[in-house]
Write an enzyme that holds these catalytic residues in place. Structure first.
Site, PDB file in Angstrom:
ATOM      1  N   SER A 181       4.529  -1.217   2.879  1.00  0.00           N
ATOM      2  CA  SER A 181       5.185   0.032   2.567  1.00  0.00           C
ATOM      3  C   SER A 181       5.330   1.022   3.921  1.00  0.00           C
ATOM      4  CB  SER A 181       4.439   0.890   1.495  1.00  0.00           C
ATOM      5  OG  SER A 181       4.598   0.023   0.361  1.00  0.00           O
ATOM      6  N   SER A 228       7.134   1.848   0.009  1.00  0.00           N
ATOM      7  CA  SER A 228       7.175   2.886  -0.792  1.00  0.00           C
ATOM      8  C   SER A 228       7.239   4.192   0.035  1.00  0.00           C
ATOM      9  CB  SER A 228       5.875   3.058  -1.460  1.00  0.00           C
ATOM     10  OG  SER A 228       4.606   2.938  -0.999  1.00  0.00           O
ATOM     11  N   LYS A 270       2.034  11.109   3.704  1.00  0.00           N
ATOM     12  CA  LYS A 270       2.429  10.675   2.521  1.00  0.00           C
ATOM     13  C   LYS A 270       1.717  11.330   1.356  1.00  0.00           C
ATOM     14  CE  LYS A 270       3.467   6.153   0.646  1.00  0.00           C
ATOM     15  NZ  LYS A 270       3.153   4.434   0.734  1.00  0.00           N
TER      16      LYS A 270
END
Length: 507
Positions: free
Chosen positions: A181, A157, A82
Site C-alpha cells: 500500500s 490503499s 495517512k
C-alpha cells in the site's frame, strides 16, 4: 527566495534553504496549503487539512531557528500523513464512516517523532477504508485521483499520500504498507514508496489492519528523501511489542555516499515476477532498468522462488483473518459511530450489528466475513494453517535467493494505473495488483519502489521494486539510489500539479 518553484524542490533542498535563512517554515507551509486549497478539490488527496496546527509548528520552528536553538536537519519541512495514524485531538477516520468525527486521545509514535523533528503536519491523507484496497476507490469519503490522469486511480490503499506527493501538494508523506500500500501507489503515481523491515518503524498508534503485515513507511519524490524520512521515524519503541530493539542505521548519509555505478552489485531477477499478467510496457521498462544496472557493472542472476505462485492466495487468507480480529473493536460501544436498531428490542448485540452494517463499506465487510470463515472450526487448518505454511516457504525462498544476491529486482505493479471503475466490481482482479509486493510483507523484508519511467503504450508511470534481506534497509536504499541514478536520463518528469494544469502549462 521566489516562491514560484519552491514546491518542486525535494525535502533535502528545502531543508538547505531553511538552514540558510533563504525561506521560513511559515512561508513553505503557506505555499503548500495554498496548493492544497487550489488543487485538492480535483485530486481529493486530503481528508483533513490542519492549517492551524501546521502554521503553529512552522512559527515555533522559525522562532527557535532565529533564537539559535538546536534543530533537526529537516525542521520546518512540512509533511502529510495517512489517515490511519492517530493524531491527538485531530480527526482520524481510516476513511471509514464508523470513525467519522473521532478525535483520538493520543498521538502515534511516528507522529510524536515528526513533532520532535519539527516537521509541520499539513493534514491527513485519503485511503481505502481501513487500508483495504489497491485503488483508493474504497474510501467512504470518495476516491483520490491520480495527478498523471484524473480519470485513473492513484493506487491503494495509500493513494492519498502518493497523490499528494506526486502533485506537489506536500514534499513528502507517510503511508502504511500491509501488502504493497506504499509501493504500489508509488509505482502508479511516479513517486518513491518504501516499506521498511517489519519492526524497524513503530506501529504504535497505527490503526491495525493485519498486525503481522502492517508497516509504516515514507512516500517521497526521490530515494534520498525516503531514506532520511525513515531515519526520522525509525527506532525502537517499547510501546510496540514487535519493534526491533536496535539502532537506526544512518540511512541519509549512506545514500549520500552511494556511488552512481553498480560495480560489484549482485542483482537477482525473480523468475515468477514477469511474463503472463504483466503489461508489455511495464516489462519493457523493467528490462531496461535491469540492463542499465548490468551495463553499470552489476551481476544479474535469475532466481527461482516457486512459493511466490501461492503468495497472493496465502496473503488473502492471513490478512482477512487478522482483519476480522482487529476490526472487532469497532462495535459502537466505546467510540466512533453508534447506530441503534430501527425496530424491535434494543440489545448490545443488535446495536453492534446495526452499527457495523452502517459503518463499514463493502470491501471491509467482505474481508471480515472471509477472515471469520477461515478462522472458524473445521476450516482453520485447511485455510489459515496452510497459508502460514506458505508464508514460511516464501521466507525460505527469499533467504535462499539472498544467499546468491544482494538485492532482488521486480516490477512493483503488473500494470500502470487503471481507470476508475475498471476493477472495483472484480475483487480478484483488484487483488492481483499486489502480486509483486505481497512477498515482502509475508517475509517482513524491506522493499522500495523507484520510478522507472513511463510505459510507452499509455505514458503512465512504471515502478521498479528493490527487495533486500530483513534488516537490510541500508542496502535497499543504497541500491535504490544507484538505480535512480541510472534511470535519471530515461525517466519522464513527474507532473508538478494535477493533470489539467500540467497539460495546460506544457503547451
Amino acid at each position: 527566495m521566489s516562491a514560484d518553484n519552491l514546491y518542486l524542490k525535494s525535502a533535502h533542498e528545502l531543508a538547505d534553504l531553511l538552514a540558510k535563512g533563504e525561506v521560513t517554515s511559515e512561508e513553505l507551509v503557506e505555499i503548500f496549503l495554498d496548493r492544497i486549497e487550489k488543487y485538492d478539490k480535483d485530486l481529493h488527496a486530503f481528508l483533513f487539512v490542519d492549517r492551524d496546527g501546521a502554521l503553529e509548528t512552522a512559527r515555533r520552528v522559525d522562532a527557535d531557528r532565529k533564537a539559535g536553538k538546536p534543530l533537526g536537519k529537516f525542521a520546518g519541512v512540512p509533511i502529510a500523513i495517512k489517515d490511519n495514524m492517530v493524531t491527538r485531538g485531530k480527526p482520524t477516520t481510516c476513511a471509514s464512516k464508523i470513525l467519522e468525527g473521532w478525535l483520538p486521545p493520543y498521538d502515534a509514535t511516528v507522529v510524536l517523532k515528526l513533532q520532535e523533528a519539527g516537521l509541520p503536519i499539513l493534514g491527513k491523507t485519503n485511503m481505502d477504508e481501513f487500508a483495504m484496497g489497491s485503488s483508493t476507490e474504497h474510501s467512504a469519503f470518495g476516491p483520490t485521483r491520480n495527478p498523471w490522469d484524473l480519470e485513473r486511480i492513484p493506487g491503494g490503499s495509500g493513494g492519498g499520500s502518493a497523490a499528494a506527493v506526486g502533485a506537489f501538494l506536500a514534499p513528502w508523506a507517510l503511508g502504511s504498507d500491509t501488502g504493497g500500500s506504499i509501493r504500489q501507489p508509488g509505482s502508479v503515481t511516479g513517486t518513491v514508496g518504501a516499506k521498511p523491515t517489519y519492526g524497524a518503524v513503530s506501529r504504535y498508534g497505527l490503526v491495525a489492519m493485519a498486525s503481522s503485515l502492517d508497516q509504516i513507511g515514507p512516500v517521497t519524490r526521490n530515494v534520498a528523501d525516503a531514506a532520511a524520512l525513515q531515519e526520522i521515524i525509525g527506532g525502537h519503541d517499547p510501546l510496540d511489542s514487535t519493534s526491533l530493539d536496535e539502532p537506526v542505521p544512518d540511512l541519509d548519509a549512506a545514500v549520500a555516499a552511494t556511488a552512481a555505478d553498480a560495480k560489484g552489485l549482485r542483482v537477482g531477477v525473480v523468475k515468477q515476477m514477469q511474463g503472463e499478467g504483466y503489461q508489455a510496457g511495464v516489462l519493457q521498462r523493467f528490462n531496461e532498468a535491469v540492463d542499465r544496472l548490468k551495463a553499470s557493472g552489476a551481476t544479474v542472476t535469475e532466481v527461482d522462488c516457486p512459493s511466490f505462485e501461492y503468495a497472493l492466495a496465502a496473503y488473502y487468507l492471513i490478512m482477512p483473518a487478522e482483519v476480522s480480529s482487529n476490526l472487532a473493536r469497532f462495535d459502537g460501544v466505546r467510540y466512533g459511530l453508534r447506530v441503534m436498531p430501527k425496530d424491535g428490542e434494543v440489545t448490545t448485540e443488535r446495536m453492534m450489528a446495526a452499527t457495523r452494517e452502517a459503518g463499514f463499506g463493502e470491501e471491509v465487510k467482505r474481508r471480515i466475513i472471509l477472515g471469520t470463515h477461515v478462522l472458524s472450526a473445521g476450516y482453520f487448518d485447511a485455510y489459515y494453517g496452510s497459508a502460514q505454511k506458505v508464508r514460511t516457504l516464501v521466507q525460505r525462498d527469499l533467504a535462499a535467493a539472498f544467499e546468491k544476491c544482494d538485492v532482488l529486482l521486480t516490477p512493483t505493479a503488473p500494470t500502470t494505473a487503471f481507470k476508475f471503475g475498471e476493477k472495483v466490481d472484480d475483487p480478484m482482479s483488484m487483488y492481483l495488483n499486489d502480486v509483486a509486493t505481497i512477498p515482502a510483507n509475508l517475509a517482513g523484508i524491506p522493499g522500495i519502489s523507484v520510478p522507472g519511467g513511463v510505459a510507452p503504450e499509455d505514458g503512465l508511470p512504471v515502478g521498479i521494486q528493490v527487495l533486500a534481506p530483513a534488516r537490510g534497509d541500508k542496502v535497499m536504499y543504497e541500491v535504490a539510489a544507484r538505480l535512480e541514478a541510472q534511470l535519471a536520463e530515461s525517466n519522464e518528469p513527474m507532473p508538478s500539479c494535477p493533470a489539467s494544469e500540467w497539460k495546460e502549462a506544457a503547451k
